[in-house]
Design a protein around this motif. Structure first.
Motif, PDB file in Angstrom:
ATOM      1  N   ALA A   1      11.718 -53.743-114.369  1.00  0.00           N
ATOM      2  CA  ALA A   1      12.301 -53.503-112.872  1.00  0.00           C
ATOM      3  C   ALA A   1      11.249 -53.682-111.753  1.00  0.00           C
ATOM      4  N   GLN A   2      10.020 -53.161-112.090  1.00  0.00           N
ATOM      5  CA  GLN A   2       8.833 -53.100-111.206  1.00  0.00           C
ATOM      6  C   GLN A   2       8.549 -54.383-110.858  1.00  0.00           C
ATOM      7  N   GLY A   3       8.338 -55.115-112.049  1.00  0.00           N
ATOM      8  CA  GLY A   3       7.771 -56.755-111.702  1.00  0.00           C
ATOM      9  C   GLY A   3       8.705 -57.565-110.879  1.00  0.00           C
ATOM     10  N   ALA A   4      10.102 -57.268-111.377  1.00  0.00           N
ATOM     11  CA  ALA A   4      11.155 -57.997-110.637  1.00  0.00           C
ATOM     12  C   ALA A   4      11.164 -57.749-109.121  1.00  0.00           C
ATOM     13  N   ASP A   5      11.089 -56.460-109.004  1.00  0.00           N
ATOM     14  CA  ASP A   5      10.890 -55.771-107.597  1.00  0.00           C
ATOM     15  C   ASP A   5       9.886 -56.755-106.748  1.00  0.00           C
TER      16      ASP A   5
ATOM     17  N   LEU B   1      17.238 -56.597-102.220  1.00  0.00           N
ATOM     18  CA  LEU B   1      17.983 -55.270-102.248  1.00  0.00           C
ATOM     19  C   LEU B   1      18.390 -54.932-103.604  1.00  0.00           C
ATOM     20  N   ASN B   2      18.878 -55.660-104.376  1.00  0.00           N
ATOM     21  CA  ASN B   2      19.371 -55.379-105.812  1.00  0.00           C
ATOM     22  C   ASN B   2      17.988 -55.343-106.824  1.00  0.00           C
ATOM     23  N   ALA B   3      17.043 -56.054-106.450  1.00  0.00           N
ATOM     24  CA  ALA B   3      15.991 -55.763-107.243  1.00  0.00           C
ATOM     25  C   ALA B   3      15.380 -54.466-107.062  1.00  0.00           C
ATOM     26  N   ASP B   4      15.511 -54.123-105.639  1.00  0.00           N
ATOM     27  CA  ASP B   4      14.939 -52.706-105.183  1.00  0.00           C
ATOM     28  C   ASP B   4      15.714 -51.501-105.589  1.00  0.00           C
ATOM     29  N   VAL B   5      17.099 -51.726-105.975  1.00  0.00           N
ATOM     30  CA  VAL B   5      17.773 -50.650-106.412  1.00  0.00           C
ATOM     31  C   VAL B   5      17.689 -50.475-107.808  1.00  0.00           C
ATOM     32  N   THR B   6      17.493 -51.552-108.362  1.00  0.00           N
ATOM     33  CA  THR B   6      17.409 -51.445-109.997  1.00  0.00           C
ATOM     34  C   THR B   6      15.855 -51.069-110.288  1.00  0.00           C
ATOM     35  N   ALA B   7      14.977 -50.878-109.458  1.00  0.00           N
ATOM     36  CA  ALA B   7      13.624 -50.447-109.706  1.00  0.00           C
ATOM     37  C   ALA B   7      13.680 -48.931-109.211  1.00  0.00           C
TER      38      ALA B   7
ATOM     39  N   THR C   1       8.158 -60.819-102.970  1.00  0.00           N
ATOM     40  CA  THR C   1       7.124 -62.068-102.613  1.00  0.00           C
ATOM     41  C   THR C   1       7.950 -63.126-102.234  1.00  0.00           C
ATOM     42  N   GLN C   2       9.009 -63.498-103.046  1.00  0.00           N
ATOM     43  CA  GLN C   2       9.782 -64.638-102.684  1.00  0.00           C
ATOM     44  C   GLN C   2      10.442 -64.410-101.424  1.00  0.00           C
ATOM     45  N   TYR C   3      10.634 -63.311-101.004  1.00  0.00           N
ATOM     46  CA  TYR C   3      11.602 -63.185 -99.907  1.00  0.00           C
ATOM     47  C   TYR C   3      10.664 -63.459 -98.620  1.00  0.00           C
ATOM     48  N   LYS C   4       9.245 -62.767 -98.642  1.00  0.00           N
ATOM     49  CA  LYS C   4       8.309 -63.068 -97.682  1.00  0.00           C
ATOM     50  C   LYS C   4       8.166 -64.764 -97.555  1.00  0.00           C
TER      51      LYS C   4
END
Length: 508
Positions: A421-425, A443-449, A430-433
């Motif tokens: 989850a931390q890797g995905a976050d 946001l989904n990746a952040d909630v999962t982390a 990075t991709q969002y930037k």
């Protein structure tokens, strides 16, 4: 002459037979406890199946300083402070002192008693009653001083059984005090661990605030380049505010937990404000000791207390049975009794008496039988309480062990999920930037982390909480040492009349 002697011997034998017949008839008419009994017995730990749930793992029993395994000096100091100032513990100590006083009172009943009495009575005697002139019709001052002694022969052991019951109650109260200590130590350790949990969750929440701030900054940059709109900006700001509210809520929970610890210490709420952040370690490896079911009965203070209460009721049953038999009390008195003061201490005023007093219950409308039935009912209840306490203790140990093993297994998967989850976050940020993904993915990746971090933290704290509970379930370092002392006390109370009691013997 021989004929007269023969007739006299015949009359004597007839008189003895008559007296014996009358005495036997009186005894047969006396109150008795025929038909009143109990077949209840305390359970043995070996009769319960525990081999699979409580395997022998060559571990050690907890020591009295079991909380030291977590390496937190503050926790050790808090437990020591609580043992000095807790009102709950003071209540338990007061109950021990009360039981000791009852034991001393019961012991006094087995010993001779000597009293000194003096009375002065001013009385007008009737001139037409038993007292002749010159005392009849006059006022007289009677001085009486007596030294009296009495001793209950206790042929049937009533007083000795009462003493043994009182001593067993005292031992039960001492075990209750140890149970209160263990409960208090456990409550402090678990609440302290809860405080540690809240601090860790607050760290995670604070990290989440930092991530949400980063997302807000990235969103602002994307709006400037036309990649996002104000909708994404408002969403980022709402999520940031929610994260900050979570930190504030945890601050409130930390404060209330400090107050809870202060109450456990027997101090005011301000004491909790000075408690520093816990620094708890992992603790020792969890392995069950061998011969667990058999040894647990002397390692758990609640089981020991329940056993002594069975023993106390056993002696109370015997005491109630002794009430059915004749009670013989020897008494003697010596002193002076005279009218006026001038002859009070003269030889002519001496008075003395001595003799036995015998009490035999014949008809009491069933009072003694009802009393004995009540004692047997209390005995059955005490046995059932002991058995239930033993069953609960075995279940408690098995439950805590199962939860620890489950937490260990869950933690492996949870830590793997946390890393993913931390890797995905990080990848999503990075991709969002770079404009390669949208805010929803981030946001989904952040909630999962966030969920993964909280899951790992809670599992670690749960595991330590279960380890504390297991140490408590195994007795927390308590060892019953009352058996040797009680045997010595019983031998002294019995005084060559009977054997010391066995706390595992059922009433008959």
């Amino acid at each position: 002459m021989n004929a007269q002697t023969s007739k006299s011997g015949t009359r004597t034998r007839a008189l003895k037979l008559g007296v014996s017949a009358i005495f036997a008839a009186v005894l047969s008419a006396c109150a008795n406890y025929a038909g009143i009994h109990s077949d209840k017995q305390i359970a043995k730990p070996q009769q319960y199946e525990t081999a699979k749930s409580l395997p022998a793992e060559q571990g050690r029993w907890p020591a009295a300083d079991w909380a030291d395994q977590f390496g937190d000096a503050q926790l050790k100091a808090l437990i020591a402070e609580a043992l000095k100032g807790s009102p709950t513990l003071e209540q338990a100590r007061a109950r021990v002192a009360q039981a000791q006083a009852y034991s001393e009172t019961a012991k006094a009943s087995t010993m001779p008693r000597v009293d000194a009495d003096y009375s002065l009575t001013r009385q007008q005697y009737s001139s037409s009653a038993l007292v002749p002139p010159p005392y009849g019709g006059s006022w007289q001052t009677e001085n009486k001083g007596l030294l009296t002694a009495s001793y209950d022969l206790d042929l049937w052991g009533k007083n000795r059984e009462a003493l043994k019951a009182a001593v067993s109650d005292e031992e039960a109260s001492k075990a209750d005090e140890e149970a209160v200590k263990l409960t208090l130590d456990t409550a402090i350790a678990r609440t302290y661990n809860q405080l540690a949990r809240l601090y860790v969750l607050r760290d995670i929440a604070q990290q989440e605030v930092a991530r949400r701030e980063q997302i807000d900054r990235v969103t602002a940059g994307r709006i400037a380049t036309g990649l996002d709109t104000e909708v994404e900006r408002k969403t980022a700001q709402a999520d940031l505010a929610t994260s900050r509210a979570a930190v504030t809520a945890l601050d409130g929970s930390i404060l209330t937990t400090r107050y809870q610890l202060a109450a456990l210490l027997g101090a005011g709420p301000d004491r909790g404000l000075s408690i520093e952040r816990p620094q708890l370690g992992v603790g020792d490896d969890v392995r069950l000791p061998g011969n667990l079911p058999a040894d647990l009965v002397s390692r758990r203070p609640d089981i020991v207390a329940a056993r002594w209460r069975v023993d106390a009721i056993t002696h109370e049953v015997k005491e109630a049975k002794a009430e059915f038999y004749p009670d013989i009390n020897l008494s003697a008195a010596i002193g002076f009794d005279a009218f006026g003061f001038g002859r009070f201490l003269t030889a002519a005023s001496r008075t003395a008496s001595a003799g036995p007093a015998i009490h035999l219950p014949i008809f009491d409308a069933g009072e003694l039988r009802a009393q004995l039935k009540g004692r047997y009912a209390e005995f059955d209840y005490a046995v059932a309480t002991y058995n239930q306490t033993l069953v609960g203790a075995l279940s408690d140990v098995a439950t805590q062990l199962a939860q620890i093993r489950s937490s260990d297994a869950q933690l492996v998967d949870a830590q793997a999920a946390q890393q993913a989850a931390q890797g995905a976050d990080q990848l999503a940020i990075t991709q969002y930037k770079a404009g390669l993904t949208n805010q929803l993915t981030v946001l989904n990746a952040d909630v999962t982390a966030l969920n993964a971090d909280e899951a790992v933290a809670n599992l670690k704290m749960n595991r330590r909480d279960q380890q504390i509970a297991l140490a408590s379930a195994l007795g927390g370092g308590y060892v019953d040492t009352s058996a040797d002392a009680i045997r010595s006390a019983d031998a002294s109370a019995s005084s060559n009349q009977g054997k010391p009691s066995n706390p595992t013997v059922a009433a008959r």
